[in-house]
Design an enzyme around this catalytic site. Structure first.
Site, mmCIF file in Angstrom:
data_model
loop_
_atom_site.group_PDB
_atom_site.id
_atom_site.type_symbol
_atom_site.label_atom_id
_atom_site.label_comp_id
_atom_site.label_asym_id
_atom_site.label_seq_id
_atom_site.Cartn_x
_atom_site.Cartn_y
_atom_site.Cartn_z
ATOM 1 N N ARG A 1 0.857 -1.186 0.000
ATOM 2 C CA ARG A 1 0.000 0.000 0.000
ATOM 3 C C ARG A 1 0.894 1.237 0.000
ATOM 4 O O ARG A 1 1.686 1.429 0.917
ATOM 5 C CB ARG A 1 -0.900 -0.007 1.236
ATOM 6 N N TYR B 1 -4.166 2.446 16.103
ATOM 7 C CA TYR B 1 -2.964 2.567 16.923
ATOM 8 C C TYR B 1 -3.264 2.491 18.417
ATOM 9 O O TYR B 1 -2.476 1.944 19.177
ATOM 10 C CB TYR B 1 -2.230 3.873 16.599
ATOM 11 N N GLU C 1 -7.068 8.794 6.318
ATOM 12 C CA GLU C 1 -7.273 9.511 7.575
ATOM 13 C C GLU C 1 -7.734 10.962 7.398
ATOM 14 O O GLU C 1 -7.029 11.908 7.758
ATOM 15 C CB GLU C 1 -5.996 9.464 8.416
ATOM 16 N N HIS D 1 -2.554 11.092 0.780
ATOM 17 C CA HIS D 1 -2.009 10.913 2.123
ATOM 18 C C HIS D 1 -1.359 12.240 2.538
ATOM 19 O O HIS D 1 -0.154 12.314 2.781
ATOM 20 C CB HIS D 1 -1.005 9.756 2.156
ATOM 21 N N ASN E 1 -7.229 2.184 10.141
ATOM 22 C CA ASN E 1 -5.913 2.430 10.755
ATOM 23 C C ASN E 1 -6.100 2.472 12.258
ATOM 24 O O ASN E 1 -6.854 3.310 12.764
ATOM 25 C CB ASN E 1 -5.323 3.754 10.268
#
Length: 488
Positions: free
Chosen positions: A107, A327, A196, A151, A325
Site C-alpha cells: 500500500r 494505533y 485519515e 495521504h 488504521n
C-alpha cells in the site's frame, strides 16, 4: 461498562508488562496468525511524502508539507521530507525488499503535486512515469499494488486558494483521481481515495500541528465535509474511468472511546469523542447522513457542516471495502477534576482523556490490542456488510542498532503479534476482516516529529540510506510465510 477495568492488563506496571512483552515475543512466531484464513491478505504500507524525497524533481511542485516544514518550530529540529528515504531514486531496490518479506500487497500513496503540479490542469508525464514504473516493478515481483490517492500532500497552490475548507478542492481532487486512473487503471485494482481525513481536517485545520497549520475549528469541520465530498466525487469518476471493475474504499483512523464509568457525564464524553472521531465520517459514508447528536455538538462550538444538495448522495457512493488504521484507544470522562469548570466557555460540556497506566509506545500512545478487537466487532455490528482491511497498524519504539545496523525490537514484534491476534479474535467474533498492512515498511519522515520516531520494520540509516531488516521484519516475514503455507 467500566472501561478502566475492561482494558487494563492483569498487572498494569512497567516491570510486569516488560516481562509479558518478552514472553509474547517468544511465542508470537508460532501463534499470532492462528485462526486467520488462507486467503487473508498480508501487506506493508508507506506514504509518498514520508519516503520519496525528490521534492523538486521531474516537475513536482510544493505540497503543504513542504511549506509547513519551513515554519520555525513546526517540525522537530526543523527537519523535512526533501530527501526522506530517497525512495524516488531507490524504488527498485525497495520493491525487492518488499518482495523479500513475502507479503501479498504493498500500500503506497501517490504524491498529488508530483502527478498534477499545482493541483490543476493536465497530468505531469514525468511524475506519473515514476508510479508507472513502481506498479510494473511490484507486479513483476508478484506484489499487488494498493494505491492511496491522498495521504496529506495537498498541492500548496490549492491551499493558497483556500484548501480543504473550500468546496472547490473536492472537485480538484476528483480531477486528479481520474488522471491517476487513466494512467494506472489498466494494472491496479485496489484504490483508496483518502487516508485519515480526521488527521487532514482536525490536525491540519483545528489543532494546527500538521500542515497547513491552521487553527480554526469551524474551518476544520468544513474541511471534513469537503474531504468526504472529494472522496465521493472521486469514487464516481474512478469507477466511470476504470477499464475493469475495481475495489474502492477509504481509510479512516479510529480507536474506541470508552467511558470512564457508567456515570452519564462520562458516557456523554465518550459519545462526543466517538461522534467527532468516527461517526462523523462513517455515518455519511455508509448511511448518507450526518449523526444528529454530532451536528448538535458542533453547533455548541460554532461549527456547521456545509451540506449542499446532492452532497450526501455522492459521499455515500457504495464502498467495496473500508480501511481501518488502528494505533490506540482512549478512556473519556466528562467529570471535571478538582477546580475544573463543568463546561467550557463555548458552552461545550467538559471532557478529558483519563490516563490508564498502560504500556506505551515511543509516541506516548497506550498499547491496547483489545481495542482493535472491540473496534472491528463494533464496525461489523453497526456497519454490516462492509469488508474491512487493517490498512495501518504498528508502533514507534526507541530502537537501538548494533554495529551492523541490526535492531532487536522485541517490543515492536510483541506489538504486532498482539494486534494480529486481536484481528483473529475479531474475525472469530464475526467481523469480516480480510487483510492486514503493517505500518510501516521502513523508518521514515514522521510528520511533525521529523526523523525522531521510527515505525519501520526496516531500519533506515538516514546518513547512508542503508536499509536493514529489524528483528520485527524477520518475524513478520516468517508469519506471512506460515500463512502462505496454509494456502497449499
Amino acid at each position: 461498562m467500566d472501561a478502566t477495568t475492561d482494558i487494563r492488563p492483569a498487572e498494569a506496571n512497567a516491570e510486569a508488562n516488560a516481562e509479558a512483552n518478552a514472553a509474547a515475543t517468544a511465542v508470537a512466531a508460532t501463534d499470532a496468525a492462528a485462526g486467520l484464513p488462507a486467503d487473508f491478505l498480508w501487506g506493508v504500507a508507506t506514504s509518498s511524502y514520508q519516503i520519496e524525497g525528490a521534492v523538486a524533481e521531474d516537475g513536482r511542485t510544493p505540497s503543504i508539507w513542504d511549506t509547513f516544514c519551513r515554519v520555525p518550530g513546526a517540525v522537530v529540529d526543523g527537519e523535512n521530507g526533501d530527501t526522506a528515504c530517497d525512495h524516488y531514486h531507490r524504488m527498485p531496490d525497495d520493491v525487492a525488499l518488499i518482495a523479500g518479506l513475502g507479503v501479498d500487497s504493498y500500500r503506497f500513496s501517490i504524491a498529488w503535486p508530483r502527478v498534477q503540479p499545482g493541483g490543476r490542469g493536465p497530468a505531469n508525464a514525468a511524475g506519473l512515469a515514476f508510479y508507472d514504473r513502481l506498479v510494473d516493478e511490484l507486479l513483476a515481483k508478484g506484489v499487488l499494488p494498493w494505491i492511496t490517492l491522498y495521504h496529506w500532500d495537498l498541492p500548496q497552490e490549492l491551499e493558497d486558494a483556500g484548501g480543504w475548507p473550500t468546496r472547490d478542492t473536492a472537485h480538484r481532487f476528483a480531477d486528479y483521481a481520474e488522471l491517476v486512473m487513466d494512467a494506472l487503471g489498466d494494472r491496479v485494482r485496489h484504490w483508496t481515495t483518502l487516508n485519515e481525513p480526521w488527521c487532514s481536517a482536525m490536525l491540519g485545520y483545528d489543532q494546527g500541528v500538521h500542515a497547513p497549520g491552521r487553527t480554526h475549528f469551524p474551518d476544520a469541520i468544513k474541511a471534513v465535509h469537503h474531504l468526504l465530498l472529494g472522496h465521493g466525487l472521486a469514487a464516481q469518476r474512478l469507477r466511470a474511468a476504470a477499464p475493469e471493475p475495481i475495489q474502492l474504499g477509504i481509510t479512516l483512523n479510529m480507536g474506541n472511546a470508552y467511558p470512564a464509568s457508567d456515570r452519564q457525564a462520562d458516557r456523554d464524553a465518550a459519545r462526543r469523542a466517538d461522534g467527532l472521531g468516527a461517526r462523523l465520517y462513517l455515518d455519511p459514508l455508509i448511511h448518507g447522513r450526518y449523526p444528529a447528536d454530532v451536528i448538535s455538538d458542533l453547533a455548541l462550538r460554532g461549527a456547521e457542516i456545509p451540506v449542499q444538495d446532492g452532497d450526501l448522495a455522492a459521499i455515500s457512493e457504495p464502498l467495496d471495502m473500508l480501511g481501518v488504521n488502528y494505533y490506540s484507544s482512549h478512556v473519556f470522562s466528562g467529570t471535571p477534576e478538582d477546580g475544573e469548570p463543568e463546561t467550557r466557555p463555548s458552552g461545550e460540556p467538559y471532557s478529558r482523556i483519563v490516563p490508564q497506566n498502560l504500556p506505551v509506545t515511543a509516541m506516548g500512545w497506550d498499547i491496547i490490542p483489545r481495542g482493535l478487537t472491540d473496534l472491528l466487532t463494533r464496525l461489523g455490528r453497526d456497519y454490516p456488510g462492509l469488508p474491512l482491511y487493517i490498512t495501518e497498524n504498528g508502533a514507534a519504539f526507541d530502537d537501538t542498532a548494533d554495529a551492523d545496523g541490526r535492531v532487536q525490537d522485541d517490543d515492536r514484534t510483541a506489538y504486532l503479534a498482539d494486534h494480529i491476534r486481536a484481528v483473529a479474535a475479531a474475525r472469530a467474533a464475526g467481523a469480516d476482516v480480510r487483510g492486514y498492512f503493517a505500518w510501516s515498511l521502513m523508518d521514515n519522515f514522521e510528520w511533525a516529529y521529523g526523523y525522531d520516531k521510527r515505525f519501520g520494520l526496516v531500519r533506515v540509516d538516514y546518513d547512508t540510506q542503508r536499509r536493514t531488516l529489524k528483528q520485527s521484519a524477520e518475524w513478520y516475514r516468517d508469519t506471512v510465510r506460515r500463512s502462505r503455507e496454509q494456502r497449499g
